[in-house]
Design a protein around this motif. Structure first.
Motif, PDB file in Angstrom:
ATOM      1  N   ASP A 183       2.394  17.819  17.370  1.00 28.12           N
ATOM      2  CA  ASP A 183       3.146  18.324  16.228  1.00 28.12           C
ATOM      3  C   ASP A 183       2.665  17.616  14.967  1.00 28.12           C
ATOM      4  OD1 ASP A 183       5.016  19.631  14.700  1.00 28.12           O
ATOM      5  OD2 ASP A 183       6.561  18.128  15.096  1.00 28.12           O
ATOM      6  N   ILE A 184       1.998  18.356  14.093  1.00 31.78           N
ATOM      7  CA  ILE A 184       1.489  17.801  12.848  1.00 31.78           C
ATOM      8  C   ILE A 184       2.435  18.233  11.739  1.00 31.78           C
ATOM      9  CG2 ILE A 184      -0.411  17.775  11.222  1.00 31.78           C
ATOM     10  CD1 ILE A 184      -2.260  18.365  13.563  1.00 31.78           C
ATOM     11  N   ARG A 185       3.027  17.256  11.092  1.00 27.60           N
ATOM     12  CA  ARG A 185       3.979  17.547  10.036  1.00 27.60           C
ATOM     13  C   ARG A 185       3.263  17.524   8.683  1.00 27.60           C
ATOM     14  NH1 ARG A 185       6.909  12.715  11.524  1.00 27.60           N
ATOM     15  NH2 ARG A 185       5.894  12.771  13.520  1.00 27.60           N
ATOM     16  N   LEU A 186       3.315  18.644   7.984  1.00 25.57           N
ATOM     17  CA  LEU A 186       2.734  18.731   6.652  1.00 25.57           C
ATOM     18  C   LEU A 186       3.824  18.504   5.619  1.00 25.57           C
ATOM     19  CD1 LEU A 186       0.374  21.813   6.870  1.00 25.57           C
ATOM     20  CD2 LEU A 186      -0.258  19.419   6.879  1.00 25.57           C
ATOM     21  N   GLU A 187       3.482  17.755   4.598  1.00 26.31           N
ATOM     22  CA  GLU A 187       4.413  17.537   3.505  1.00 26.31           C
ATOM     23  C   GLU A 187       4.098  18.516   2.381  1.00 26.31           C
ATOM     24  OE1 GLU A 187       4.178  13.468   2.394  1.00 26.31           O
ATOM     25  OE2 GLU A 187       4.798  12.764   4.365  1.00 26.31           O
ATOM     26  N   LYS A 188       4.958  18.559   1.391  1.00 25.55           N
ATOM     27  CA  LYS A 188       4.775  19.495   0.283  1.00 25.55           C
ATOM     28  C   LYS A 188       3.492  19.198  -0.481  1.00 25.55           C
ATOM     29  CE  LYS A 188       7.394  19.663  -3.570  1.00 25.55           C
ATOM     30  NZ  LYS A 188       8.627  19.821  -4.366  1.00 25.55           N
ATOM     31  N   ASP A 189       3.166  17.925  -0.659  1.00 27.04           N
ATOM     32  CA  ASP A 189       1.950  17.558  -1.377  1.00 27.04           C
ATOM     33  C   ASP A 189       0.693  17.860  -0.564  1.00 27.04           C
ATOM     34  OD1 ASP A 189       3.571  16.664  -3.392  1.00 27.04           O
ATOM     35  OD2 ASP A 189       3.553  14.579  -2.691  1.00 27.04           O
ATOM     36  N   ASP A 190       0.824  17.878   0.758  1.00 27.16           N
ATOM     37  CA  ASP A 190      -0.333  18.159   1.600  1.00 27.16           C
ATOM     38  C   ASP A 190      -0.806  19.595   1.425  1.00 27.16           C
ATOM     39  OD1 ASP A 190      -0.187  15.594   2.558  1.00 27.16           O
ATOM     40  OD2 ASP A 190       0.893  16.149   4.387  1.00 27.16           O
ATOM     41  N   MET A 226       0.844  -1.170   0.000  1.00 20.98           N
ATOM     42  CA  MET A 226       0.000   0.000   0.000  1.00 20.98           C
ATOM     43  C   MET A 226       0.894   1.238   0.000  1.00 20.98           C
ATOM     44  SD  MET A 226      -2.991   1.045   2.685  1.00 20.98           S
ATOM     45  CE  MET A 226      -3.971  -0.379   2.393  1.00 20.98           C
ATOM     46  N   PHE A 227       0.520   2.261  -0.757  1.00 21.88           N
ATOM     47  CA  PHE A 227       1.346   3.442  -0.914  1.00 21.88           C
ATOM     48  C   PHE A 227       1.493   4.249   0.372  1.00 21.88           C
ATOM     49  CE2 PHE A 227      -0.154   2.893  -5.343  1.00 21.88           C
ATOM     50  CZ  PHE A 227       1.090   2.741  -5.932  1.00 21.88           C
ATOM     51  N   PHE A 228       0.415   4.445   1.077  1.00 17.96           N
ATOM     52  CA  PHE A 228       0.412   5.332   2.230  1.00 17.96           C
ATOM     53  C   PHE A 228       0.317   4.554   3.539  1.00 17.96           C
ATOM     54  CE2 PHE A 228      -1.563   7.646  -1.307  1.00 17.96           C
ATOM     55  CZ  PHE A 228      -0.604   8.637  -1.451  1.00 17.96           C
ATOM     56  N   GLN A 229       0.967   3.418   3.628  1.00 16.77           N
ATOM     57  CA  GLN A 229       0.877   2.584   4.832  1.00 16.77           C
ATOM     58  C   GLN A 229       1.478   3.296   6.041  1.00 16.77           C
ATOM     59  OE1 GLN A 229      -0.753  -0.372   4.915  1.00 16.77           O
ATOM     60  NE2 GLN A 229      -0.515  -0.245   7.124  1.00 16.77           N
ATOM     61  N   SER A 230       2.563   4.035   5.870  1.00 19.73           N
ATOM     62  CA  SER A 230       3.172   4.720   7.012  1.00 19.73           C
ATOM     63  C   SER A 230       2.257   5.828   7.535  1.00 19.73           C
ATOM     64  CB  SER A 230       4.533   5.292   6.635  1.00 19.73           C
ATOM     65  OG  SER A 230       4.386   6.254   5.618  1.00 19.73           O
ATOM     66  N   LYS A 231       1.605   6.546   6.627  1.00 21.73           N
ATOM     67  CA  LYS A 231       0.665   7.587   7.063  1.00 21.73           C
ATOM     68  C   LYS A 231      -0.538   6.976   7.767  1.00 21.73           C
ATOM     69  CE  LYS A 231       1.712  11.085   3.630  1.00 21.73           C
ATOM     70  NZ  LYS A 231       1.164  11.997   2.632  1.00 21.73           N
ATOM     71  N   LEU A 232      -1.014   5.851   7.252  1.00 23.84           N
ATOM     72  CA  LEU A 232      -2.151   5.175   7.862  1.00 23.84           C
ATOM     73  C   LEU A 232      -1.787   4.655   9.251  1.00 23.84           C
ATOM     74  CD1 LEU A 232      -5.051   4.144   7.455  1.00 23.84           C
ATOM     75  CD2 LEU A 232      -4.062   2.071   6.508  1.00 23.84           C
ATOM     76  N   ASP A 233      -0.605   4.075   9.385  1.00 22.61           N
ATOM     77  CA  ASP A 233      -0.156   3.586  10.680  1.00 22.61           C
ATOM     78  C   ASP A 233       0.003   4.725  11.686  1.00 22.61           C
ATOM     79  OD1 ASP A 233      -0.119   0.992   9.732  1.00 22.61           O
ATOM     80  OD2 ASP A 233       2.024   1.044   9.245  1.00 22.61           O
ATOM     81  N   ARG A 234       0.552   5.850  11.221  1.00 19.81           N
ATOM     82  CA  ARG A 234       0.724   7.009  12.101  1.00 19.81           C
ATOM     83  C   ARG A 234      -0.628   7.554  12.563  1.00 19.81           C
ATOM     84  NH1 ARG A 234       3.731  11.522   9.226  1.00 19.81           N
ATOM     85  NH2 ARG A 234       1.649  12.091   8.568  1.00 19.81           N
ATOM     86  N   ALA A 235      -1.602   7.604  11.664  1.00 16.25           N
ATOM     87  CA  ALA A 235      -2.925   8.103  12.028  1.00 16.25           C
ATOM     88  C   ALA A 235      -3.633   7.159  13.004  1.00 16.25           C
ATOM     89  CB  ALA A 235      -3.779   8.291  10.775  1.00 16.25           C
ATOM     90  N   MET A 236      -3.490   5.870  12.781  1.00 15.53           N
ATOM     91  CA  MET A 236      -4.123   4.908  13.693  1.00 15.53           C
ATOM     92  C   MET A 236      -3.478   4.961  15.082  1.00 15.53           C
ATOM     93  SD  MET A 236      -6.599   3.691  12.089  1.00 15.53           S
ATOM     94  CE  MET A 236      -7.100   2.320  13.088  1.00 15.53           C
TER      95      MET A 236
END
Length: 70
Positions: free
Chosen positions: A33-40, A1-11
């Motif tokens: 601390d919410i880290r925004l990426e360039k695409d966000d 899955m492409f966004f598995q790390s983001k999904l794990d962090r959110a969970m």
């Protein structure tokens, strides 16, 4: 899955948020601390345009027709 790390962090964030009792800070939320990426940031701008764009178009058409008739 492409966004598995983001999904794990959110969970993990949701688990930690639901686990902590609200006894000490009932009125104020715990801001992490919410880290925004360039695409966000690009996604936020596009979604804002999709939400508010039709409103601005309709309001500008109303103003145009009001001043054209008057």
């Amino acid at each position: 899955m492409f966004f598995q790390s983001k999904l794990d962090r959110a969970m993990e964030w949701l688990k930690n948020k639901n686990k902590k009792p609200d006894s000490q800070e009932s009125n104020s939320e715990n801001i992490e601390d919410i880290r925004l990426e360039k695409d966000d940031i690009l996604a936020l701008i596009i979604s804002a345009l999709l939400v508010f764009g039709p409103i601005f178009i309709i309001l500008s058409l109303i103003i145009y027709f009001v001043f054209k008739i008057g």
